[in-house]
Motif scaffolding. Structure first.
Motif: not given
Length: 74
Positions: A13-23
């Protein structure tokens, strides 16, 4: 300035982006995942559905299945 949209891969789900450059991007979710409002049952229909709701100048960042859907959207 263009808006950045993300789309995760299958079974995530969208939580996969939480620690990325795209947070701080706008996170879309595949149908049946998280809080998705999309109703399409196949990737072609989903790409069209997404294309109808995001600005044409958007930057699309996808992971796995999300990348495939965004490729078709573009």
């Amino acid at each position: 300035m263009s808006k950045i949209f993300t789309l995760h891969g299958w079974s995530l789900d969208s939580s996969v982006w939480s620690l990325s450059s795209f947070k701080d991007a706008i996170h879309l979710e595949l149908p049946g995942h998280g809080n998705s409002s999309f109703k399409s049952q196949d990737v072609i229909s989903l790409a069209k559905e997404i294309g109808n709701v995001i600005p044409k100048s958007s930057i699309l960042v996808g992971w796995s299945l999300g990348a495939t859907v965004f490729y078709l959207t573009a």
